[in-house]
Motif scaffolding. Structure first.
Motif, PDB file in Angstrom:
ATOM      1  N   TRP A  28     -11.843   3.167  -6.514  1.00 31.09           N
ATOM      2  CA  TRP A  28     -10.556   3.650  -6.005  1.00 31.09           C
ATOM      3  C   TRP A  28      -9.517   3.528  -7.092  1.00 31.09           C
ATOM      4  CZ3 TRP A  28      -6.027   0.870  -5.876  1.00 31.09           C
ATOM      5  CH2 TRP A  28      -4.976   1.446  -5.195  1.00 31.09           C
ATOM      6  N   ASP A  30      -5.076   4.748  -7.890  1.00 32.63           N
ATOM      7  CA  ASP A  30      -3.864   5.435  -7.472  1.00 32.63           C
ATOM      8  C   ASP A  30      -2.781   5.163  -8.506  1.00 32.63           C
ATOM      9  OD1 ASP A  30      -2.200   7.003  -5.949  1.00 32.63           O
ATOM     10  OD2 ASP A  30      -1.812   5.476  -4.433  1.00 32.63           O
ATOM     11  N   GLN A 137       1.450  -5.431   5.259  1.00 31.01           N
ATOM     12  CA  GLN A 137       1.550  -4.067   5.753  1.00 31.01           C
ATOM     13  C   GLN A 137       3.012  -3.649   5.807  1.00 31.01           C
ATOM     14  OE1 GLN A 137      -1.429  -3.266   8.218  1.00 31.01           O
ATOM     15  NE2 GLN A 137      -1.066  -1.084   8.097  1.00 31.01           N
ATOM     16  N   ARG A 140       4.375   3.528   7.454  1.00 30.59           N
ATOM     17  CA  ARG A 140       3.754   4.784   7.037  1.00 30.59           C
ATOM     18  C   ARG A 140       2.453   4.607   6.258  1.00 30.59           C
ATOM     19  NH1 ARG A 140       8.963   8.507   5.548  1.00 30.59           N
ATOM     20  NH2 ARG A 140       9.969   8.199   7.549  1.00 30.59           N
ATOM     21  N   GLY A 141       1.661   3.643   6.654  1.00 30.13           N
ATOM     22  CA  GLY A 141       0.358   3.443   6.032  1.00 30.13           C
ATOM     23  C   GLY A 141       0.398   2.792   4.656  1.00 30.13           C
ATOM     24  N   ARG A 142       1.567   2.358   4.235  1.00 38.78           N
ATOM     25  CA  ARG A 142       1.707   1.715   2.928  1.00 38.78           C
ATOM     26  C   ARG A 142       1.633   0.204   3.080  1.00 38.78           C
ATOM     27  NH1 ARG A 142       3.788   4.216  -1.669  1.00 38.78           N
ATOM     28  NH2 ARG A 142       4.301   6.396  -1.388  1.00 38.78           N
ATOM     29  N   ARG A 171      -0.523   3.424  -1.094  1.00 40.48           N
ATOM     30  CA  ARG A 171      -0.680   4.409  -0.024  1.00 40.48           C
ATOM     31  C   ARG A 171      -2.040   4.208   0.631  1.00 40.48           C
ATOM     32  NH1 ARG A 171       0.091   9.809  -3.228  1.00 40.48           N
ATOM     33  NH2 ARG A 171      -1.188   8.657  -4.678  1.00 40.48           N
ATOM     34  N   HIS A 172      -2.168   4.581   1.894  1.00 41.72           N
ATOM     35  CA  HIS A 172      -3.440   4.483   2.626  1.00 41.72           C
ATOM     36  C   HIS A 172      -4.010   3.066   2.532  1.00 41.72           C
ATOM     37  CE1 HIS A 172      -3.054   8.810   2.649  1.00 41.72           C
ATOM     38  NE2 HIS A 172      -3.091   8.834   1.327  1.00 41.72           N
ATOM     39  N   SER A 174      -5.024   0.892   4.694  1.00 49.76           N
ATOM     40  CA  SER A 174      -6.215   0.550   5.486  1.00 49.76           C
ATOM     41  C   SER A 174      -7.503   0.966   4.766  1.00 49.76           C
ATOM     42  CB  SER A 174      -6.139   1.191   6.872  1.00 49.76           C
ATOM     43  OG  SER A 174      -6.062   2.596   6.764  1.00 49.76           O
ATOM     44  N   ARG A 175      -7.492   2.095   4.069  1.00 56.01           N
ATOM     45  CA  ARG A 175      -8.688   2.526   3.317  1.00 56.01           C
ATOM     46  C   ARG A 175      -8.999   1.558   2.184  1.00 56.01           C
ATOM     47  NH1 ARG A 175      -7.415   8.883   2.348  1.00 56.01           N
ATOM     48  NH2 ARG A 175      -7.072   9.431   4.524  1.00 56.01           N
ATOM     49  N   ASP A 178     -10.454  -1.641   3.669  1.00 58.84           N
ATOM     50  CA  ASP A 178     -11.862  -1.437   4.040  1.00 58.84           C
ATOM     51  C   ASP A 178     -12.765  -1.464   2.816  1.00 58.84           C
ATOM     52  OD1 ASP A 178     -11.154  -1.250   6.691  1.00 58.84           O
ATOM     53  OD2 ASP A 178     -11.159   0.947   6.729  1.00 58.84           O
TER      54      ASP A 178
END
Length: 193
Positions: A28, A30, A137, A140-142, A171-172, A174-175, A178
């Motif tokens: 991953w 970013d 957390q 907006r998923g950030r 960003r994202h 939760s991904r 995981d």
């Protein structure tokens, strides 16, 4: 995503992959987000600079409004100097992520921050040396993830291999969490101090 965007993403992934050790797999990545740059120290510095600017403006305009406050005019020069220093630090702070192509990345062996313009890894932490991971957390998923190195590790801390590594404004989230769960079993343990 447009075809051009996919090509750019692929080029960046290949550029990051070229910095990795042999046999290491990129899982991953970013770009450093604008949000990560204004978090923490940057946010405090921006707030302090705004306060200094407000004080300067008040000292400039207050003497005409309040004749008794004319004796405070001498503070304008020191405040301008402090303001200039703060603005310089803000520019340097933002320059790391915005001008150098900074990226956060996770591989099958480590977490790292790379500078793609200089083609080097700036900071990293090996997954097998982790003592704890703290997740915060945001909206907006950030969110932000802070990695803590196991204190039983004998290796001394350095700028390249710190005891704590933060990835802010992800960003994202939760991904990414995981993905980390699949790579390490220390997730959500409280950091040992």
């Amino acid at each position: 995503m447009s075809t051009r965007g996919k090509v750019d993403e692929q080029d960046l992934a290949e550029q990051i992959g070229a910095l990795l050790d042999e046999g290491e797999t990129l899982l991953w990545w970013d770009k450093l987000s604008d949000k990560s740059l204004i978090g923490g120290f940057g946010k405090i510095l921006l707030f302090f600079t705004l306060l200094v600017n407000a004080a300067i403006l008040m000292l400039i305009f207050a003497p005409s409004l309040l004749p008794e406050s004319g004796s405070l005019g001498w503070l304008v020069i020191p405040l301008l100097i402090v303001d200039g220093i703060c603005l310089l630090f803000i520019l340097l702070y933002f320059a790391f992520g915005l001008m150098t192509g900074g990226v956060n990345a996770i591989t099958d062996q480590r977490v790292l921050v790379a500078d793609l313009h200089k083609n080097r890894i700036v900071r990293y932490m090996r997954l097998d040396t982790l003592g704890a991971i703290r997740i915060r957390q945001e909206g907006r998923g950030r969110g932000s993830i802070t990695f803590f190195r196991d204190e039983s590790e004998d290796m001394r801390a350095s700028a390249a291999q710190p005891r704590r590594l933060s990835l802010a404004g992800l960003r994202h989230l939760s991904r990414v969490v995981d993905l980390l769960r699949a790579q390490t079993d220390v997730l959500d343990d409280p950091p040992r101090r």
